[in-house]
Design an enzyme around this catalytic site. Structure first.
Site, mmCIF file in Angstrom:
data_model
loop_
_atom_site.group_PDB
_atom_site.id
_atom_site.type_symbol
_atom_site.label_atom_id
_atom_site.label_comp_id
_atom_site.label_asym_id
_atom_site.label_seq_id
_atom_site.Cartn_x
_atom_site.Cartn_y
_atom_site.Cartn_z
ATOM 1 N N GLY A 49 87.171 58.726 85.200
ATOM 2 C CA GLY A 49 87.348 58.885 84.045
ATOM 3 C C GLY A 49 87.866 60.080 83.383
ATOM 4 O O GLY A 49 87.873 61.088 84.098
ATOM 5 N N ILE A 98 88.733 63.359 81.000
ATOM 6 C CA ILE A 98 87.847 64.484 80.586
ATOM 7 C C ILE A 98 87.075 63.997 79.230
ATOM 8 O O ILE A 98 87.612 63.626 78.422
ATOM 9 C CB ILE A 98 88.519 65.725 80.157
ATOM 10 C CG1 ILE A 98 89.362 66.186 81.454
ATOM 11 C CG2 ILE A 98 87.548 66.940 79.988
ATOM 12 C CD1 ILE A 98 90.624 67.219 81.163
ATOM 13 N N SER A 130 84.964 61.490 78.901
ATOM 14 C CA SER A 130 84.908 60.198 78.731
ATOM 15 C C SER A 130 83.389 59.627 78.664
ATOM 16 O O SER A 130 83.052 58.345 78.325
ATOM 17 C CB SER A 130 85.698 59.373 79.902
ATOM 18 O OG SER A 130 85.340 59.705 81.244
ATOM 19 N N LYS A 170 81.351 60.589 81.753
ATOM 20 C CA LYS A 170 80.773 60.635 83.248
ATOM 21 C C LYS A 170 79.270 61.201 83.569
ATOM 22 O O LYS A 170 78.548 60.441 83.883
ATOM 23 C CB LYS A 170 81.832 60.983 84.315
ATOM 24 C CG LYS A 170 83.050 60.705 83.964
ATOM 25 C CD LYS A 170 84.124 61.112 84.866
ATOM 26 C CE LYS A 170 84.466 62.821 84.576
ATOM 27 N NZ LYS A 170 84.908 62.686 83.170
ATOM 28 N N GLU A 172 80.391 62.196 90.800
ATOM 29 C CA GLU A 172 81.327 62.364 89.627
ATOM 30 C C GLU A 172 82.715 62.525 90.169
ATOM 31 O O GLU A 172 82.974 63.644 91.080
ATOM 32 C CB GLU A 172 80.959 63.528 88.542
ATOM 33 C CG GLU A 172 81.986 63.525 87.400
ATOM 34 C CD GLU A 172 81.230 64.644 86.603
ATOM 35 O OE1 GLU A 172 81.877 64.664 85.254
ATOM 36 O OE2 GLU A 172 80.603 65.482 86.710
#
Ligand SMILES: Nc1ncnc2c1ncn2[C@@H]1O[C@H](COP(=O)(O)OP(=O)(O)O)[C@@H](O)[C@H]1O
Ligand SMILES: Nc1ccn([C@H]2C[C@H](O)[C@@H](COP(=O)(O)O)O2)c(=O)n1
Length: 282
Positions: free
Chosen positions: A78, A80, A82, A84, A154
């Site tokens: 996703g 930056i 978002s 995660k 991630e």
């Protein structure tokens, strides 16, 4: 070579790679690497150590880690800010899984240097420096021994290349020679080393929401990020994982809408728990 030619060549390489994977064995590969340093005994020693960890038994004939085929690897992707890390934290607290966040501490401090800050200050000069290091550290993450039946990590080495390097190049902030060298490295890695991913969870969020969260998080290096940068990253993610028009996707994709407030997001994670942690049946 034009950008289009480069893309077509990449697609052809991937097509060849899928239909006829390269036959590289660990015993051939490591001496080749070590011989560059003209130290034959070191080459033999490293080959033995390397062979203890890797085998070429899987169908792809790429280098694979022994005994880790049954473990599940889920990558959270996703934009930056978002959400995660927040998602990973939630699952790490509520399940017995291994969580690997991005090695951003390393990107902010490699032997006293901060390539992340340098990249934002002058992407044309420092983009290659950061992205080379991102590629190395993400590969290291992918290849580290998995300590639980499920690993959630991630991002991935794939989004590093398909989203961030691509964005630097398309926005003309990365010189072509830097892009080509990084692409050669990426292709060598993905053609010769198995990087298993079983599921991609895409936290789909609007660039505006990400921008607001990014400002709230207030990471020093990111203060100069404009909305347009997040819009470009968003578009690349959408092309890759939703429209499926840009690059090969290494695993099935589960899309979770990520604009909602935190309690709603946690509820959504709970609703999708089975799909995420039982991803082999997804
Ligand atoms: N659903 C949400 N609603 C509001 N703020 C959020 C939400 N999820 C995360 N945040 C906040 O937004 C910022 C970015 O979240 P983070 O999880 O660090 O994103 P990422 O890891 O994708 O960069 C953090 O300050 C976090 O506390
Ligand atoms: N290949 C990459 C990966 C990440 N970044 C940058 C983007 C952010 O400033 C930071 C970490 O991102 P987040 O986890 O907050 O989404 O690293 C990059 O430039 N290149």
């Amino acid at each position: 070579m034009s950008f289009n030619c480069f893309c077509i060549r990449n697609m052809r390489r991937f097509a060849t790679w899928i239909s006829s994977p390269p036959a590289v064995s660990s015993s051939r590969l490591m001496p080749a690497i070590c011989n560059r340093f003209a130290d034959k005994s070191a080459a033999v020693r490293r080959t033995r150590a390397f062979s203890n960890h890797f085998s070429t038994e899987r169908v792809s004939r790429k280098l694979v880690r022994n005994g880790e085929e049954k473990k599940l690897v889920v990558c959270i992707e996703g934009n930056i800010a978002s959400g995660k890390t927040t998602c990973l934290e939630y699952f790490s607290k509520t399940s017995n899984i291994e969580v690997l966040t991005e090695p951003i501490c390393k990107w902010r401090n490699v032997r006293g240097h901060n390539p992340l800050a340098l990249m934002y200050q002058d992407p044309t000069r420092w983009g290659i420096t950061l992205q080379t290091y991102v590629q190395l550290t993400m590969l290291d993450r992918h290849l580290s021994t998995i300590s639980a039946p499920v690993r959630m990590m991630e991002r991935s080495i794939f989004s590093a290349k398909y989203i961030f390097v691509e964005n630097l190049y398309r926005s003309r902030k990365m010189p072509e020679v830097d892009f080509v060298v990084l692409s050669e490295w990426f292709e060598w890695i993905t053609e010769n080393i198995a990087i298993p991913v079983d599921l991609i969870v895409y936290l789909q969020s609007s660039p505006e929401i990400c921008h607001a969260r990014l400002k709230e998080r207030c990471r020093e290096e990111e203060k100069i990020i404009p909305l347009e940068y997040l819009e470009a990253i968003h578009q690349l993610y959408e092309d890759w994982l939703i429209k499926k028009t840009s690059f090969i996707i290494p695993a099935p994709v589960l899309v979770i809408s990520a604009d909602s407030d935190l309690p709603t997001m946690l509820h959504q994670y709970e609703e999708n728990r089975g799909k995420i942690l039982g991803a082999r049946n997804f």
